[in-house]
Design a protein around this motif. Sequence first.
Motif, short mmCIF file in Angstrom:
data_model
loop_
_atom_site.label_atom_id
_atom_site.label_comp_id
_atom_site.label_asym_id
_atom_site.label_seq_id
_atom_site.Cartn_x
_atom_site.Cartn_y
_atom_site.Cartn_z
N PRO A 1 0.83 -1.21 0.00
CA PRO A 1 0.00 0.00 0.00
C PRO A 1 0.86 1.26 0.00
N PHE A 2 0.23 2.38 -0.40
CA PHE A 2 0.93 3.67 -0.45
C PHE A 2 1.50 4.06 0.91
N SER A 3 0.79 3.64 1.98
CA SER A 3 1.24 3.99 3.34
C SER A 3 2.57 3.35 3.71
N ASP A 4 3.02 2.39 2.93
CA ASP A 4 4.31 1.75 3.20
C ASP A 4 5.48 2.47 2.53
N SER A 5 5.21 3.63 1.94
CA SER A 5 6.27 4.37 1.22
C SER A 5 7.47 4.64 2.12
N TYR A 6 7.20 5.03 3.37
CA TYR A 6 8.30 5.37 4.28
C TYR A 6 9.10 4.14 4.70
N LYS A 7 8.41 2.99 4.73
CA LYS A 7 9.14 1.76 5.06
C LYS A 7 10.12 1.40 3.95
N VAL A 8 9.69 1.63 2.70
CA VAL A 8 10.55 1.31 1.56
C VAL A 8 11.71 2.31 1.47
N SER A 9 11.40 3.61 1.60
CA SER A 9 12.47 4.62 1.49
C SER A 9 13.45 4.51 2.66
N ARG A 10 12.98 3.95 3.74
CA ARG A 10 13.81 3.80 4.94
C ARG A 10 15.02 2.89 4.69
N GLU A 11 14.85 1.91 3.81
CA GLU A 11 15.92 0.92 3.60
C GLU A 11 17.20 1.57 3.07
N ASN A 12 17.06 2.40 2.03
CA ASN A 12 18.25 3.08 1.49
C ASN A 12 18.84 4.07 2.48
N LEU A 13 17.94 4.74 3.22
CA LEU A 13 18.41 5.71 4.22
C LEU A 13 19.26 5.03 5.29
N GLN A 14 18.79 3.91 5.78
CA GLN A 14 19.55 3.17 6.80
C GLN A 14 20.91 2.74 6.26
N GLN A 15 20.90 2.29 5.02
CA GLN A 15 22.18 1.86 4.42
C GLN A 15 23.14 3.03 4.29
N ALA A 16 22.62 4.18 3.85
CA ALA A 16 23.47 5.37 3.69
C ALA A 16 24.07 5.80 5.02
N LEU A 17 23.25 5.77 6.07
CA LEU A 17 23.73 6.17 7.39
C LEU A 17 24.78 5.19 7.92
N ALA A 18 24.59 3.92 7.59
CA ALA A 18 25.57 2.91 8.03
C ALA A 18 26.91 3.09 7.31
N GLU A 19 26.85 3.58 6.08
CA GLU A 19 28.07 3.71 5.28
C GLU A 19 28.74 5.07 5.40
N HIS A 20 27.96 6.08 5.83
CA HIS A 20 28.51 7.45 5.85
C HIS A 20 28.24 8.13 7.19
N ASN A 21 29.21 8.09 8.09
CA ASN A 21 29.08 8.80 9.36
C ASN A 21 29.11 10.31 9.16
N SER A 22 29.50 10.73 7.99
CA SER A 22 29.64 12.17 7.72
C SER A 22 28.32 12.89 7.49
N ILE A 23 27.23 12.14 7.27
CA ILE A 23 25.93 12.77 6.99
C ILE A 23 25.47 13.59 8.20
N ARG A 24 25.18 14.86 7.94
CA ARG A 24 24.80 15.76 9.05
C ARG A 24 23.36 16.22 8.98
N MET A 25 22.71 16.02 7.84
CA MET A 25 21.29 16.39 7.75
C MET A 25 20.60 15.60 6.65
N ILE A 26 19.29 15.36 6.86
CA ILE A 26 18.52 14.52 5.94
C ILE A 26 17.23 15.24 5.55
N PHE A 27 16.95 15.28 4.25
CA PHE A 27 15.74 15.94 3.74
C PHE A 27 14.93 14.97 2.89
#
Length: 299
Positions: free
Chosen positions: A160-186
């Motif tokens: 469902p459309f309501s799961d959009s944030y669950k799907v987008s969350r996967e790449n975000l988690q990966q990026a945060l795990a790989e880049h400690n340098s990230i200081r802000m997220i939009f």
Amino acid sequence: MQNDKEIFDMLKDMYPQHPSKKFVALTENTLRQQARSMNKKRIITKFSVMTSVFLVCSFIFSWLILSNEDSKVSIEINGYGTASSNAIDEKEPVVYIYHSHNTESFIPELQTEKSNQMFSHTKNVTLVGKELSKALKKLQIKAIHDETDIAGILKRKGLPFSDSYKVSRENLQQALAEHNSIRMIFDIHRDSLKRQDSTIEIKGENYARIQFTVSKTSVNYEVNKKFATQLHKQLEELYPGLSRGVEEKGVTPENTYNQELHDNSILLNIGSIENTLEETYRTTDIFAQVVKNYLEGRN
């Protein structure tokens, strides 16, 4: 096995034998058959090599397409805080931009005014994020722009459309795990307001107004609200009225918008359905300068 040249050389060096016409014809026929056989083998070998190369290339090409079908993440290398970019700098992005509702689009860019058709797979809010990434690059700020087709993944998986944030969350988690340098997220969206509420004229040009949204159900609610408020105040000082302020949501329905993953994570509404992409681009150029001011401690 002797080739044609070796056989002819051998015959040439032999003493005259005065063979019979039958022997000459038989020998000639045998040599022709061997020549045809050798030529056929060369053709088969050449065809086999070409086929193998084609199959290997096809496999590599298919793998590249499939591996990038669902996830397309571009990293803008800008060298913020450094004189030049290098291999180490490329691993240290400062900003992460993504789109949980990546197909949200704008009426002026589409040939329809039906509210249920305000979505596009080509002209959508992803282009706004891409423009912000470019603007940050000009200011020497490194950013990751995640262009993943979230809507496509939902459709393919029957979610469902309501799961959009669950799907987008996967790449975000990966990026945060790989880049400690990230200081802000939009997480960039567009709103559904009327044009008069989502547009402001500045020095004779129209700009899409920007709104900051924080989730009240996130464990990072307080710190994210502080971050959003600082950005809002800077925009107000530079271009009064361009910001629509800080909105608090996430209670009904409950949604953290993935903001519990980082203490400088906010959702941005840049413009609305009645804005043009050009108007949103003008806003992203200004917002990029605000981001730079924040990173330099000018709050």
